[in-house]
Design an enzyme around this catalytic site. Structure first.
Site, mmCIF file in Angstrom:
data_model
loop_
_atom_site.group_PDB
_atom_site.id
_atom_site.type_symbol
_atom_site.label_atom_id
_atom_site.label_comp_id
_atom_site.label_asym_id
_atom_site.label_seq_id
_atom_site.Cartn_x
_atom_site.Cartn_y
_atom_site.Cartn_z
ATOM 1 N N HIS A 76 -0.876 -4.002 -9.264
ATOM 2 C CA HIS A 76 -2.177 -3.372 -9.479
ATOM 3 C C HIS A 76 -2.529 -2.322 -8.428
ATOM 4 O O HIS A 76 -3.484 -1.574 -8.592
ATOM 5 C CB HIS A 76 -3.289 -4.419 -9.601
ATOM 6 C CG HIS A 76 -3.723 -5.043 -8.314
ATOM 7 N ND1 HIS A 76 -4.841 -4.637 -7.628
ATOM 8 C CD2 HIS A 76 -3.202 -6.068 -7.597
ATOM 9 C CE1 HIS A 76 -4.994 -5.384 -6.552
ATOM 10 N NE2 HIS A 76 -4.000 -6.265 -6.507
ATOM 11 N N CYS A 104 -9.575 -8.310 -0.071
ATOM 12 C CA CYS A 104 -8.943 -9.613 -0.339
ATOM 13 C C CYS A 104 -9.449 -10.704 0.593
ATOM 14 O O CYS A 104 -8.695 -11.564 1.027
ATOM 15 C CB CYS A 104 -7.432 -9.482 -0.239
ATOM 16 S SG CYS A 104 -6.749 -8.238 -1.345
ATOM 17 N N GLN A 156 0.805 -1.217 0.000
ATOM 18 C CA GLN A 156 0.000 0.000 0.000
ATOM 19 C C GLN A 156 0.843 1.274 0.000
ATOM 20 O O GLN A 156 0.362 2.334 -0.389
ATOM 21 C CB GLN A 156 -0.938 0.009 1.222
ATOM 22 C CG GLN A 156 -2.007 -1.050 1.207
ATOM 23 C CD GLN A 156 -3.030 -0.869 0.096
ATOM 24 O OE1 GLN A 156 -3.111 0.173 -0.545
ATOM 25 N NE2 GLN A 156 -3.833 -1.897 -0.139
#
Length: 388
Positions: free
Chosen positions: A206, A331, A184
């Site tokens: 991504h 996730c 992150q």
């Protein structure tokens, strides 16, 4: 006419950058296998090498120390193992110490047995408890093997930045291995593997505007490496078998190069818009709780709770208003429920929380759209409370 949509879920995935798309399209036209020695093979290898240079530059590493994977989860499972090698010699790691707020990919412990995964608590501020970590490392049995410590640079739900340099120093003093999940943080704040002192960094394409399905494990040196997770050919210097996904890797490199440019200016812009969103939410709902607001956070992330508002209800309500945000990590197989991050911080696990995460392309108009949606949501919530 399609309804207006505002995307505030960049921590789940960032939209694909035009630069990454162009790099991928160019790579798709390469016919060769990067392991082949002919001209076509060397052209494919060159595309991977260029991407490796760019990903390494993003985190201040040496290109030779970047191992490409299918994503951050594979990178985590590659490095979270009891089996390392120091040169040609086997190196035993007996336990993994993982913070209680880690992403599920690390909390699961990788290739360690469940009994060998030890949880590191966090403080009420959502920061790793350094005293607790020091005590755990002091009690570690070095005769059984080395300790491995895994702590993220910044939490994926709250955005709270962790004291990773201090964690690295404690781990180094204990003779252990430090793994830092920088998924992150990379591209949103400056990240340097040397400045942190981490032995390994985990990255994901991504999250920074690259394609889904590409990631990397970055090491600070070449001597100490985990045993391969995927065995077969000698790809990635033998660390990760399998023909490389050249297009995804090329897109990853292009995204890394883009994110390294004008990073400081983007950080200021992100923080300005996030703060404007939070100021408006506090005006509309004085009882709103912005988690981690008093400490260092990622400039793009706002993790907030509204008393009486469930995560599921809030996420659906925002979506119906045309605003995409999340109820924490994206996730967990699409599940929306209690946040393990809030529970670790000492909050009631049933407290609902929502995460708004913005990106460089988030406009003032989109922030206004989110504010208006929040105001309408609160008005409905108040009416329901009055009628109860």
């Amino acid at each position: 006419m399609a309804a207006k949509r505002t995307y505030l879920d960049w921590n789940a995935t960032a939209p694909l950058l035009a630069e990454a798309r162009e790099a991928m399209l160019s790579a798709l036209s390469l016919p060769g296998n990067a392991s082949s020695v002919h001209v076509e093979g060397r052209a494919a290898r060159a595309a991977i090498d260029r991407a490796r240079d760019k990903v390494a530059a993003l985190v201040g590493a040496k290109p030779a120390n970047v191992v490409f994977t299918s994503g951050a989860t594979e990178a985590a499972n590659l490095v979270l193992t009891p089996d390392f090698r120091m040169g040609r010699s086997a190196l035993k790691v007996s336990k993994s110490y993982v913070s209680s707020i880690e992403h599920p990919a690390l909390r699961e412990g990788g290739r360690f047995a469940k009994d060998d995964v030890v949880e590191i608590p966090v403080t009420a501020a959502g920061v790793v408890d350094l005293d607790a970590l020091a005590a755990l490392l002091a009690a570690h049995d070095m005769t059984a093997g080395l300790p491995l410590v895994a702590v993220m640079f910044a939490n994926n739900e709250s955005g709270i930045v962790q004291p990773v340099a201090e964690v690295a120093a404690l781990t180094r003093k204990a003779g252990g291995v430090f793994v830092c999940d920088a998924v992150q943080a990379a591209g949103r704040v400056p990240v340097s593997i040397e400045a942190i002192g981490a032995d390994f960094l985990i990255l994901s394409a991504h999250k920074i505007g690259g394609p889904k399905g590409a990631g990397a494990l970055v090491s600070r040196g070449e001597a100490m490496m985990p045993a391969p997770l995927l065995r077969g050919g000698g790809h990635e210097k033998g660390h990760r078998a399998g023909t490389e996904n050249i297009a995804a890797i090329a897109g990853f490199g292009a995204a890394a190069e883009y994110q390294l440019q004008n990073l400081e200016a983007r950080v200021a812009s992100l923080q300005f818009r996030r703060d404007r969103l939070e100021s408006a939410m506090r005006r509309i709902c004085p009882d709103v709780i912005v988690h981690g607001a008093d400490g260092p956070r990622l400039p793009n992330t706002s993790f907030f709770s509204v008393p009486g508002l469930k995560s599921e209800t809030g996420q659906i309500a925002f979506d119906l208003e045309g605003v995409a945000l999340s109820a924490g990590s994206a996730c967990s197989s699409g599940k929306v429920g209690e946040s393990h991050v809030l529970a670790a911080m000492g909050f009631d696990p049933k407290l609902g929380a929502l995460r708004a995460s913005i990106g460089p392309e988030t406009s003032d108009e989109e922030i206004d759209h989110a504010i208006a949606a929040f105001e309408r949501l609160l008005a409905r919530l108040n009416r329901q409370g009055a009628a109860a």
